[in-house]
Design an enzyme around this catalytic site. Sequence first.
Site, short mmCIF file in Angstrom:
data_model
loop_
_atom_site.label_atom_id
_atom_site.label_comp_id
_atom_site.label_asym_id
_atom_site.label_seq_id
_atom_site.Cartn_x
_atom_site.Cartn_y
_atom_site.Cartn_z
N HIS A 1 0.88 -1.17 0.00
CA HIS A 1 0.00 0.00 0.00
C HIS A 1 0.92 1.22 0.00
CE1 HIS A 1 -3.75 -2.09 1.06
NE2 HIS A 1 -3.01 -2.86 1.83
N HIS B 1 -10.98 2.94 3.17
CA HIS B 1 -10.01 1.88 3.44
C HIS B 1 -8.89 2.32 4.39
CE1 HIS B 1 -7.19 -1.46 2.67
NE2 HIS B 1 -8.19 -2.11 2.12
#
Length: 477
Positions: A406, A428
């Site tokens: 990420h 998220h």
Amino acid sequence: MNEQGNTPFKFFSLGGSNEVGRSCHILQYKGKTIMLDAGVHPAYQGMASLPFYDEFDLSTIDVLLISHFHLDHAASLPYVMQKTNFKGRVFMTHPTKAIYRWLLRDFVRVTSIGVNSTIGNDDNIYTDEDLAESFDKIETVDYHSTVDVDGIKFTAFHAGHVLGAAMFQIEIAGLRVLFTGDYSREMDRHLNSAEVPSLPSDVLIVESTFGTATHEPRLNREKNLTQLIHSTVSRGGRVLLPVFALGRAQEIMLILDEYWSQHAEELGSGQVPIYYASNLAKKCMSVFQTYVNMMNDDIRRKFRDSQTNPFIFKNISYLRNLEEFQDFGPSVMLASPGMLQSGLSRDVLEKWCPDEKNLVLITGYSIEGTMAKFIMLEPDTIPSINNPEVTVPRRCNVEEISFAAHVDFQENLEFIEKISANNIILVHGESNPMGRLKSAILSNFTALKGTENEVHIFNPRNCVEVELEFKGIKVAK
Ligand SMILES: [Zn+2]
């Protein structure tokens, strides 16, 4: 619709807002409705793991786009397609669909373990048959090729993160929205990093997993990983790497296989075996071997030059289950599931955690409420999965080195600046890191405050609507 003919753009989440897990977001504009992702929450079971589907009439959805195959983005799709009044069209990339099939079959199998068939199973939200039927109705898209479904246009871009992951840029009546899904910008051993679409976006829906945290550079992390593992096995310890069966596990395997070849005298020829334990192992690897053409130049060059597939590992063997595993001496075990909720990785954890020589190395993102998150607090004991009355002493080392792929804060901010959308919706991420990210982005854009380019940032909770007015957007002819 108001007098000027302006309809507001509406966004809200049925899951995955102010949390990580059960991602599902709804967009509405000019009478069109789009759903982004359909995940489950890995910390919960059965119906409790689903997004809040009861809060929305799923029959109104025109298009459902799945960003990637991870369970928190795709695992409730068979439920949506087979158990609800949803009747829209579903799209994903080719590798996502190929992996989805095996992964969710395994998900069904794992969630139905220990089920008493006469009582039925609350934990099963769908069956193998539902999965098979859903599979035939899923349509695939190529990267960079625009699909038009009754005036909803969308295009998939590389997102990095895992094989097949896509960002979707959606265009309805001239309004453009970019949904990142999960994405990474750092060059990886096998994946293309996320790209910036050539057309600008009015709204950016972006992940905030790591908030304002900073990652160490990849080469440092690789070095820390290999050294930590090497020193553990050198003193006779065993190393457990809980991994999601597919995706980031393959990146770790590329690193370890290379390192083992470079230290063959000490580690090679089975002196310290590496195992990849997953009942999906073989099928998964064949998908990776098939889609080398969708990976980055680096790995494609290796593939061409050596004429051998880089995903055929020299130093790693597959284990389907623990019955075929002989646990003598030091070894390295990559085992799924990644958050140690149940299954193989949990069994190995309980076997190895009482010994202080051993190491549990967390490389993924651990969701709140899962054993992987709990073990990082270094508890004295952990509950046994088969009998929660029994506790197992925990004396092993626990370390975390992130290969979750990420973006970190700097990478996220740079990407956000490049997209230069005036409206940013954060999804998220747990509330705290997301809140910190919001403040940091706002202060980054303070100079634009009060101008027509002012940046608006939203961090809504699940089922809370964000409404935006767009005036003067030209309708594409
Ligand atoms: Zn993901």
